[in-house]
Design a protein around this motif. Structure first.
Motif, PDB file in Angstrom:
ATOM      1  N   SER A 227      22.336  -9.354 -35.886  1.00 20.69           N
ATOM      2  CA  SER A 227      22.234  -8.216 -34.972  1.00 20.69           C
ATOM      3  C   SER A 227      21.610  -6.979 -35.603  1.00 20.69           C
ATOM      4  CB  SER A 227      23.620  -7.857 -34.427  1.00 20.69           C
ATOM      5  OG  SER A 227      24.151  -8.924 -33.700  1.00 20.69           O
ATOM      6  N   GLU A 228      21.342  -7.025 -36.910  1.00 26.07           N
ATOM      7  CA  GLU A 228      20.690  -5.914 -37.592  1.00 26.07           C
ATOM      8  C   GLU A 228      19.212  -6.198 -37.853  1.00 26.07           C
ATOM      9  OE1 GLU A 228      22.869  -4.648 -41.055  1.00 26.07           O
ATOM     10  OE2 GLU A 228      24.789  -5.086 -40.126  1.00 26.07           O
ATOM     11  N   ASP A 229      18.704  -7.274 -37.300  1.00 25.24           N
ATOM     12  CA  ASP A 229      17.337  -7.705 -37.573  1.00 25.24           C
ATOM     13  C   ASP A 229      16.691  -8.115 -36.255  1.00 25.24           C
ATOM     14  OD1 ASP A 229      15.134  -9.561 -38.195  1.00 25.24           O
ATOM     15  OD2 ASP A 229      15.853  -9.489 -40.276  1.00 25.24           O
ATOM     16  N   ASN A 230      15.650  -7.397 -35.838  1.00 27.27           N
ATOM     17  CA  ASN A 230      15.061  -7.646 -34.523  1.00 27.27           C
ATOM     18  C   ASN A 230      14.480  -9.046 -34.373  1.00 27.27           C
ATOM     19  OD1 ASN A 230      15.753  -5.114 -33.634  1.00 27.27           O
ATOM     20  ND2 ASN A 230      13.714  -4.219 -33.928  1.00 27.27           N
ATOM     21  N   VAL A 231      13.903  -9.590 -35.435  1.00 29.32           N
ATOM     22  CA  VAL A 231      13.345 -10.942 -35.355  1.00 29.32           C
ATOM     23  C   VAL A 231      14.459 -11.974 -35.252  1.00 29.32           C
ATOM     24  CG1 VAL A 231      12.057 -12.719 -36.616  1.00 29.32           C
ATOM     25  CG2 VAL A 231      11.186 -10.384 -36.519  1.00 29.32           C
ATOM     26  N   LEU A 232      15.474 -11.848 -36.094  1.00 29.21           N
ATOM     27  CA  LEU A 232      16.598 -12.785 -36.033  1.00 29.21           C
ATOM     28  C   LEU A 232      17.298 -12.703 -34.676  1.00 29.21           C
ATOM     29  CD1 LEU A 232      18.211 -12.302 -39.566  1.00 29.21           C
ATOM     30  CD2 LEU A 232      16.643 -14.107 -38.828  1.00 29.21           C
ATOM     31  N   ARG A 233      17.431 -11.500 -34.160  1.00 29.45           N
ATOM     32  CA  ARG A 233      18.068 -11.326 -32.850  1.00 29.45           C
ATOM     33  C   ARG A 233      17.296 -12.090 -31.771  1.00 29.45           C
ATOM     34  NH1 ARG A 233      20.969  -6.699 -31.028  1.00 29.45           N
ATOM     35  NH2 ARG A 233      20.113  -5.498 -32.755  1.00 29.45           N
ATOM     36  N   ARG A 234      15.957 -11.939 -31.777  1.00 28.70           N
ATOM     37  CA  ARG A 234      15.148 -12.632 -30.759  1.00 28.70           C
ATOM     38  C   ARG A 234      15.256 -14.143 -30.899  1.00 28.70           C
ATOM     39  NH1 ARG A 234      11.401  -8.362 -31.835  1.00 28.70           N
ATOM     40  NH2 ARG A 234      10.187  -9.689 -33.247  1.00 28.70           N
ATOM     41  N   ARG A 235      15.290 -14.626 -32.124  1.00 25.34           N
ATOM     42  CA  ARG A 235      15.378 -16.081 -32.324  1.00 25.34           C
ATOM     43  C   ARG A 235      16.732 -16.616 -31.848  1.00 25.34           C
ATOM     44  NH1 ARG A 235      10.995 -14.923 -32.214  1.00 25.34           N
ATOM     45  NH2 ARG A 235       9.510 -14.819 -33.948  1.00 25.34           N
ATOM     46  N   ALA A 236      17.773 -15.835 -32.039  1.00 30.80           N
ATOM     47  CA  ALA A 236      19.087 -16.262 -31.545  1.00 30.80           C
ATOM     48  C   ALA A 236      19.113 -16.247 -30.020  1.00 30.80           C
ATOM     49  CB  ALA A 236      20.173 -15.350 -32.106  1.00 30.80           C
ATOM     50  N   GLU A 237      18.490 -15.233 -29.428  1.00 28.99           N
ATOM     51  CA  GLU A 237      18.494 -15.109 -27.975  1.00 28.99           C
ATOM     52  C   GLU A 237      17.675 -16.197 -27.301  1.00 28.99           C
ATOM     53  OE1 GLU A 237      17.112 -11.116 -27.540  1.00 28.99           O
ATOM     54  OE2 GLU A 237      19.144 -10.236 -27.651  1.00 28.99           O
ATOM     55  N   ASP A 238      16.574 -16.623 -27.959  1.00 32.86           N
ATOM     56  CA  ASP A 238      15.774 -17.676 -27.318  1.00 32.86           C
ATOM     57  C   ASP A 238      16.254 -19.090 -27.689  1.00 32.86           C
ATOM     58  OD1 ASP A 238      14.657 -18.469 -29.807  1.00 32.86           O
ATOM     59  OD2 ASP A 238      12.863 -17.243 -29.553  1.00 32.86           O
ATOM     60  N   GLY A 239      17.316 -19.152 -28.500  1.00 36.52           N
ATOM     61  CA  GLY A 239      17.941 -20.443 -28.802  1.00 36.52           C
ATOM     62  C   GLY A 239      17.351 -21.196 -29.977  1.00 36.52           C
ATOM     63  N   SER A 240      16.341 -20.619 -30.649  1.00 34.01           N
ATOM     64  CA  SER A 240      15.738 -21.324 -31.780  1.00 34.01           C
ATOM     65  C   SER A 240      16.514 -21.126 -33.080  1.00 34.01           C
ATOM     66  CB  SER A 240      14.278 -20.884 -31.976  1.00 34.01           C
ATOM     67  OG  SER A 240      14.179 -19.490 -32.154  1.00 34.01           O
ATOM     68  N   LEU A 241      17.466 -20.183 -33.089  1.00 29.24           N
ATOM     69  CA  LEU A 241      18.341 -19.976 -34.239  1.00 29.24           C
ATOM     70  C   LEU A 241      19.765 -20.245 -33.789  1.00 29.24           C
ATOM     71  CD1 LEU A 241      18.663 -19.039 -37.191  1.00 29.24           C
ATOM     72  CD2 LEU A 241      18.889 -16.700 -36.341  1.00 29.24           C
ATOM     73  N   THR A 242      20.348 -21.331 -34.284  1.00 29.47           N
ATOM     74  CA  THR A 242      21.676 -21.756 -33.856  1.00 29.47           C
ATOM     75  C   THR A 242      22.678 -21.614 -35.005  1.00 29.47           C
ATOM     76  OG1 THR A 242      21.420 -24.062 -34.558  1.00 29.47           O
ATOM     77  CG2 THR A 242      20.575 -23.472 -32.363  1.00 29.47           C
ATOM     78  N   LEU A 243      23.941 -21.868 -34.701  1.00 26.95           N
ATOM     79  CA  LEU A 243      24.965 -21.799 -35.737  1.00 26.95           C
ATOM     80  C   LEU A 243      24.696 -22.822 -36.840  1.00 26.95           C
ATOM     81  CD1 LEU A 243      27.606 -20.529 -36.707  1.00 26.95           C
ATOM     82  CD2 LEU A 243      28.842 -22.260 -35.382  1.00 26.95           C
ATOM     83  N   THR A 244      24.264 -24.008 -36.465  1.00 20.67           N
ATOM     84  CA  THR A 244      23.944 -25.030 -37.463  1.00 20.67           C
ATOM     85  C   THR A 244      22.826 -24.553 -38.391  1.00 20.67           C
ATOM     86  OG1 THR A 244      24.601 -26.806 -35.972  1.00 20.67           O
ATOM     87  CG2 THR A 244      23.166 -27.412 -37.792  1.00 20.67           C
ATOM     88  N   ASN A 245      21.796 -23.916 -37.833  1.00 16.86           N
ATOM     89  CA  ASN A 245      20.705 -23.381 -38.638  1.00 16.86           C
ATOM     90  C   ASN A 245      21.203 -22.335 -39.624  1.00 16.86           C
ATOM     91  OD1 ASN A 245      18.676 -23.194 -35.634  1.00 16.86           O
ATOM     92  ND2 ASN A 245      19.007 -24.946 -36.985  1.00 16.86           N
TER      93      ASN A 245
END
Length: 333
Positions: free
Chosen positions: A247-265
């Motif tokens: 939540s402190e990183d705009n790129v990481l936030r977008r990847r989590a929101e679009d589903g490409s960054l998951t808990l497993t990742n």
């Protein structure tokens, strides 16, 4: 490069007022973003509600405090919820050395309001961590001292890592002379803040997050940080690795929101970074959180370096935070 945090490690509670005066006199020329005071491991005979009686702790407007550091087997664990609710300047952490009390930590996490949960961290390790980074910061020190944390993604992007770390160390030594307080060193962790993105650096070096190539990119960054520290003759403290607070990183936030960054990742990345499970929302489910705690404990045992975790729970969807904006829900797959 900016000094992200100047953290005073207070050996005793009696030195908090002295620390606050010192922080008030901190020269503005050093461009310090946040001022912090970290307190020692919480004495066994102290009720957590007594911590608010420390002189002047409630009176400062621009200082934040790591007030409580407990081990996972501490009977006062349930008191952390009330402590965090007193002030948004209070932070707390719990040290996990074994798996015996993970269910109690799970209950605590599930009980916290989202804003309070952003100020609570779980540390997997053998000892409390002396780091400028909150909430996992404890003044487990021989004498009162200070350390620095940096925001230097731009310098890393341009290949100026050594220069940034050297300059920070120079500031630390100047402050040691001016303030007459021992300087411990720099937590050289590469951490983001919104548009100053670690995620962007990783993607420039590999493929879009998440891709298996990201693991090598993070490992490579950690090696560069270590090498830069050695060249600069800086004493690294705390984590001193890549940090991925979503939540402190705009790129990481977008990847989590679009589903490409998951808990497993994120769990996979934890093998090569200090806090891969940081500032995310996870479904409010006891079994999931307990299993996550067990997984991170296992990784810490293999990795043999401290690992931190900070999560908020959600009944579904992102969670709104005053300081961080929307905390995205990460898919549990």
């Amino acid at each position: 490069m900016q000094i992200r945090a100047f953290t005073f490690f207070s050996k005793t509670y009696q030195e908090v007022e002295k620390a606050e005066k010192l922080l008030d006199n901190l020269n503005k020329e050093y461009n310090v973003w946040t001022k912090r005071i970290s307190l020692p491991p919480t004495p066994k005979d102290l009720s957590l509600d007594k911590l608010v009686e420390i002189p002047s702790v409630r009176n400062s407007n621009d200082v934040i405090y790591s007030v409580a550091s407990l081990t996972a087997d501490d009977r006062r664990l349930s008191q952390i919820k009330d402590l965090l609710s007193i002030s948004n300047r209070f932070y707390a952490n719990v040290l996990v050395r074994d798996v015996k009390n993970l269910e109690e930590i799970t209950k605590l996490i599930l009980s916290l309001e989202p804003e309070d949960a952003t100020r609570f961290g779980v540390l997997f390790g053998d000892w409390f961590l002396v780091s400028p980074y909150f909430p996992i910061s404890t003044a487990d020190v021989i004498t009162s001292s200070f350390g620095l944390a940096l925001l230097y993604t731009d310098e890393v992007m341009k290949g100026n890592t050594v220069r940034a770390i050297s300059y920070a160390d120079e500031i630390g030594r100047k402050l040691e002379a001016e303030l007459k307080v021992k300087y411990l060193g720099v937590d050289v962790s590469l951490s983001p803040w919104m548009e100053k993105s670690v995620g962007e650096i990783i993607e420039r070096r590999s493929e879009k997050i998440f891709n298996i190539s990201n693991i090598w990119a993070v490992h490579e960054l950690n090696q560069e940080i270590l090498k830069a520290s050695l060249i600069s003759k800086v004493k690294p403290i705390g984590f001193s690795e890549v940090m991925l607070p979503v939540s402190e990183d705009n790129v990481l936030r977008r990847r989590a929101e679009d589903g490409s960054l998951t808990l497993t990742n994120l769990i996979a990345l934890t093998y090569v970074c200090a806090a891969g499970i940081d500032m995310i929302a996870i479904t409010r489910d006891k079994v999931t959180i307990l299993n996550l705690l067990k997984a991170l404990y296992s990784i810490r045992r293999v990795k043999m370096r401290p690992i931190g975790m900070r999560i908020v729970t959600t009944s579904g969807g992102k969670v709104r935070s005053k300081e961080f904006g929307d905390i995205p829900e990460v898919k549990v797959i």
